[in-house]
Each structure stands twice: as C-alpha cells, then as structure tokens.
Design a protein around this motif. Structure first.
Motif, PDB file in Angstrom:
ATOM      1  N   LYS A 181       5.546   1.360   9.080  1.00  0.00           N
ATOM      2  CA  LYS A 181       6.841   0.750   8.765  1.00  0.00           C
ATOM      3  C   LYS A 181       7.205   1.134   7.326  1.00  0.00           C
ATOM      4  N   PRO A 182       7.510   2.431   7.106  1.00  0.00           N
ATOM      5  CA  PRO A 182       7.702   2.909   5.733  1.00  0.00           C
ATOM      6  C   PRO A 182       8.865   2.254   4.998  1.00  0.00           C
ATOM      7  N   GLU A 183       9.947   1.907   5.697  1.00  0.00           N
ATOM      8  CA  GLU A 183      11.094   1.289   5.016  1.00  0.00           C
ATOM      9  C   GLU A 183      10.711  -0.068   4.426  1.00  0.00           C
ATOM     10  N   GLU A 184       9.996  -0.896   5.239  1.00  0.00           N
ATOM     11  CA  GLU A 184       9.553  -2.206   4.744  1.00  0.00           C
ATOM     12  C   GLU A 184       8.555  -2.043   3.597  1.00  0.00           C
ATOM     13  N   ALA A 185       7.666  -1.039   3.732  1.00  0.00           N
ATOM     14  CA  ALA A 185       6.684  -0.787   2.675  1.00  0.00           C
ATOM     15  C   ALA A 185       7.384  -0.419   1.370  1.00  0.00           C
ATOM     16  N   LEU A 186       8.387   0.454   1.476  1.00  0.00           N
ATOM     17  CA  LEU A 186       9.103   0.902   0.278  1.00  0.00           C
ATOM     18  C   LEU A 186       9.785  -0.254  -0.434  1.00  0.00           C
ATOM     19  N   LYS A 187      10.369  -1.188   0.324  1.00  0.00           N
ATOM     20  CA  LYS A 187      11.021  -2.363  -0.288  1.00  0.00           C
ATOM     21  C   LYS A 187      10.015  -3.169  -1.112  1.00  0.00           C
ATOM     22  N   GLN A 214       3.118   7.699  -1.266  1.00  0.00           N
ATOM     23  CA  GLN A 214       2.567   7.685   0.090  1.00  0.00           C
ATOM     24  C   GLN A 214       3.648   7.380   1.127  1.00  0.00           C
ATOM     25  N   VAL A 215       4.568   6.484   0.755  1.00  0.00           N
ATOM     26  CA  VAL A 215       5.672   6.168   1.673  1.00  0.00           C
ATOM     27  C   VAL A 215       6.531   7.403   1.911  1.00  0.00           C
TER      28      VAL A 215
END
Length: 543
Positions: A181-187, A214-215
């Motif tokens: 879930k890269p978008e949530e991780a980036l936030k 990493q994201v």
C-alpha cells in the motif's frame, strides 16, 4: 543535600547519559544502587536497577537488561509501586522481544499497559503501546499492529510528543509498505518527515528519507527513489554514521541490481566494509544474503553459492548466539522464580527454541543444496553442465590413474542440429535436446556413468570400460538409442533422421594424466566421425 536527593540527582544524570554513554550511565546507576542499599531507600534501589537496565538496553546486553528489570520488578511489587512496575515490565518485555520470545514480551507489555490506568505518564504509555505493536508486527499480525501504533500515535499527538509520533508514523508506514500500500505508506513517511524537519534528529530524518525512497522504488519511480536514497546517504555520511548507512547502501544496491549488476556489487562491497568496521555481524550476514540473491537472479550460481555459504556461516553463528542469549535468559528467570510450574514451562520453551534452531539450520542447508544443484545442472535438460562435467572428469581420471582401470571419454554431437532448428523452430529444438538427453541418461543411470551437456548440442559421456571393444560397444548402444527415437527434420523425400556422431578416447593409468588432452583427443575423433558421414562412433586408444 540529603542522601536521597543525591541519589535522585545521580539517577537523573545517568538517564541523560544512557543514550550517548551507556557504560557511564550503568556506572552511575550502580553507584546510586549502592547508596540506596546503604541508606535503606528501597524505591530508589529499584529505580537504580532500572537506570542500569536502560544502559544495558542501549548496549543490547539482553541478559543484564532482563536481570536488572526482573530484580527491579520484585522490589516494586513489594512496595506496590505502580510506576516502577510499569517501567520494569516494559523493559523486561523489551529484553524478551530482543530474544524473539514474543509471547513473554507481550505478556509483560500488556501487564505494563494495565498500570497506565493509574500511572499518568503519556510518554511511557505510548512507548508500551508502540512495543505491543512491534510484537504484532514481528508476528505478522499487521492489523493489530496498526491498531496499537495508532493508539500510540494519537496519545503522542495529544501530548506533544513529537519525536515519539514521528517514529510511530514511520512504523505504520513500514507495515503499509509490506502490505503493498505505497500511497498510505508515503503519507505516513511524509508526515513523519514534516515533524522531524523541526527537530534536531538528523539520523531519524535520514532514516525516513530512505523509507520514502523505498516507496518510490515500489511504485516504479527509480529516479525519485535514487534521489531519496542519495539524500539520506549524504546526511548519514556527514554524521559519519556507518550503522544506518549500511541500510541505505543495500537499498540503493537493490535499485541498481535491476539494471547494473556491477554498480550494485560495488555498493554492497562498501556496505560490507562498513559492517566489518563496526562489527555489525547481523548486517554482514544480511548483505551476504543479498549478494547471493542478486547473483542467483543473474544466473551467476557459483558466486551466489559462495556468498550464500558465507551468509549461512554468519547466520549459524548468530543463531548460536541467540540460543546462548535465550539460555542466559532462562538462567536469569530461574534465579527470579520459585514457581515449580513456571520452571517446567521455561524448560519446555527452551527445548522448543532448540528445535526451531535445528529447523532453521536445515532450511539453510536445503537452500545451499538447491544452489549447488543450480551450479552443476544444465538449465534446459537438468543434466550436468560443462563446469560440473570438467570437475567430475578430473576426479574420475585421478581415480583411474590410481586404481588403473580403463576409462572412456566420449564427445557426442547432434548431427545437423541447426537444420532441425531451422525446420521446426527453437522451441521444438529444445524438445529435441531434452528427448535425446533422456534417452542417453537412461543408459548412464543404468551403468552409473557420468553424462552432461557441454554446450549447445554437444555432450560428454564418461564411463568405466573393460577394454577398447567394450567401449566401442557402449558407444554404438548410445548412438542406436538416439536413432530409435525417430526424430527427423524436412518433409517428403527431404525427410532426414536426427542422429548423433560420437568420438572418444580409451585409456588407463598414467595415460589419463591430462584431462584437457583427453577432451581434445575425443573431440578430434568426433570431428573425424562427422567427416566420415555422421551417425557413427569413432574411438582411439591411448595404448
């Protein structure tokens, strides 16, 4: 100043020193402990033990960390001191967590959390919540981990605990990254980064920059990932922090490995040199595993095996060390308990740990065997490859010299294989190679001979033979077995059977001293066999 005030002042200085000078913090805590015992100050005695425990935590000295924590817990239980108990249980949980004893760690963290209802310390409570989430994360219970991380993050936000909050946001982001879930991780990472920009914590900032990299890498943004990694690495090199630099170097290497093996290996070589400088054995082991994995992906199985063996060696040492730590923990627990039932539970748990270690060693051995097989096996046909054939020939030729038995080395080549490929296509060409391989392998298996693919459509067959005539008979048997397959190319009147030509050399004793000469002589005979009309056997004797 009273003795009690002096003790508290020493403990305050020890706490401030623990993160930068843990040995000094332990020394001061021991001094406060002795003063507390001499003065009969029981509560201060317990907090002196906790002061030493904090120092041992920074040093990753798990045995002493647990020993001090359990000793402090006993004192605080006698005093019914809730704050002391909460701190002691939390530190004991950390010791168990470091030893991968997650059930014991969780039991202590949950007991510590119970005391938060009566102990008003948001920082300590958020730390306990974070530690509970860490256990869930390590045991792959990601939903529960996020639940406790968010409770810790909310508590930190409400009480202005910014550093705590940034760390917790980073932990949540790590889980989102693992869950793709890269978008949530980036936030989460960007929120943590905004907090850290206003704080004097460049190491944490560099770490979160790397996580953002990493994201981007997971999202396919190579250029953005590279920029983040390099920015993070520059920060850490300014601080001369080699420990965290190793992680960034391995991240960069994983990025470059997609397109440039040499660049990736260069970065991993630097990572190993850093890890060796600071004696970070666990990181050395991890880098060796990464080098093995990357080279395996590139088909460099020999290099992969060399590094995988190094990884196994370091991992086994780490496993033995971890088992030693757990034995030490068991002995410490025995020292602090008289409960017979609990003693039996400790014994069962230790036996279980030994069983798990054996399983892990067997898993590594199986991976080792798999790599060794890849190194010696031809990818298409599954038989020995050129490297393995050369090795086997050296071994059996040496045995033949010592034991003076006859040895025959055959070179086999599929006749007009290019025409077969041109007529049927490369896919059917591969099937032809596999069919011929199976036919000859059945003979080799029945006789316990050695057979492998030397390259392209050329094979090598090595056999113990009684004499020249026996060797010639075996050669004819191999040739006929291929002929029986009925493979052909062309149509109608141009239909041509697919056959093999064989050349070989027969010898014994000292005549087998030069393996390259044997192969060359067999190849020369193969050439003559081809020139003489193909689909035939031609041998020469060294006698």
């Amino acid at each position: 100043m009273s003795n009690r005030e002096s003790i508290l002042e020493i403990l305050s200085k020890a706490k401030a020193a623990s993160s930068v000078s843990p040995d000094r913090a332990i020394e001061m805590s021991n001094e406060a402990y002795q003063m507390s015992r001499d003065g009969g100050f029981k509560r201060e005695e317990g907090f002196s033990l906790l002061g030493a425990a904090y120092g041992y935590r920074v040093k990753s000295d798990v045995g002493n960390l647990l020993d001090m924590s359990l000793a402090a817990r006993q004192i605080f239980e006698e005093l019914d001191d809730h704050e002391g108990l909460m701190r002691a249980l939390n530190l004991a949980g950390v010791a168990y967590f470091y030893s991968s004893l997650y059930e014991e760690a969780m039991r202590n963290f949950l007991k510590a959390l119970d005391y938060s209802k009566v102990v008003n310390d948001p920082f300590l409570e958020s730390s306990v919540l974070n530690n509970i989430a860490e256990v869930y994360r390590e045991t792959l219970s990601y939903n529960k981990a996020i639940e406790f991380y968010k409770r810790a993050e909310g508590l930190s936000r409400e009480n202005g605990l910014d550093i705590n909050r940034a760390v917790i946001l980073g932990n949540i982001g790590e889980i989102y990254l693992k869950e793709s879930k890269p978008e949530e991780a980036l936030k989460c990472f960007e929120s943590g980064k905004m907090i850290l920009k206003d704080m004097n914590d460049p190491i944490s900032l560099a770490e979160i920059e790397s996580r953002i990299g990493q994201v981007y890498q997971a999202m396919g943004g190579r250029a953005e990932a590279e920029e983040q990694y390099k920015k993070s690495l520059a920060m850490l090199e300014t601080l001369e922090n080699k420990y965290y630099s190793i992680d960034i170097l391995t991240n960069l290497a994983s990025l470059y490995a997609e397109t440039d093996l040499d660049e990736a290996m260069e970065l991993l070589a630097i990572a190993i040199s850093y890890a060796e400088e600071i004696d970070a054995k666990k990181k050395i082991s991890s880098v060796y595993r990464q080098i093995a994995s990357i080279n395996e992906d590139y088909g460099n199985y020999s290099v992969a095996l060399d590094y995988f063996k190094l990884y196994c060696s370091y991992s086994e040492k780490q496993s033995n060390l971890a088992l030693g730590n757990r034995l030490e923990i068991l002995n410490i627990e025995l020292k602090h308990t008289t409960d017979f039932e609990q003693l039996n539970q400790l014994k069962d748990r230790f036996e279980h740990e030994i069983k798990l270690q054996k399983l892990e060693i067997e898993r590594m051995n199986e991976m080792n065997r798999s790599l060794e097989k890849k190194i010696s096996e031809d990818e298409l046909t599954g038989i020995l490859n050129r490297r393995a054939i050369n090795k086997k020939l050296h071994e059996i030729a040496e045995a033949a010299r010592d034991e003076k038995f006859f040895l025959t080395v055959y070179m086999l080549d599929i006749d007009n294989f290019k025409m077969y490929n041109d007529h049927w296509g490369h896919s059917d060409g591969d099937k032809c190679l596999i069919s011929i391989t199976k036919a000859i392998s059945s003979i080799a298996w029945s006789r316990n001979d050695i057979f492998g693919r030397y390259g392209g459509e050329e094979f090598v067959y090595i056999a113990r033979t009684k004499d020249y005539d026996t060797a010639l008979g075996l050669g004819e048997e191999i040739r006929e077995e291929v002929e029986k397959l009925g493979l052909y190319y062309g149509n109608g009147s141009d239909k041509t059977p697919t056959t093999i030509s064989i050349g070989g050399v027969v010898g014994s004793g000292e005549e087998l001293s030069s393996v390259p000469r044997l192969l060359q002589m067999a190849d020369d005979q193969l050439y003559i066999s081809k020139r003489s009309g193909k689909n035939r056997v031609r041998l020469i004797s060294l006698d």
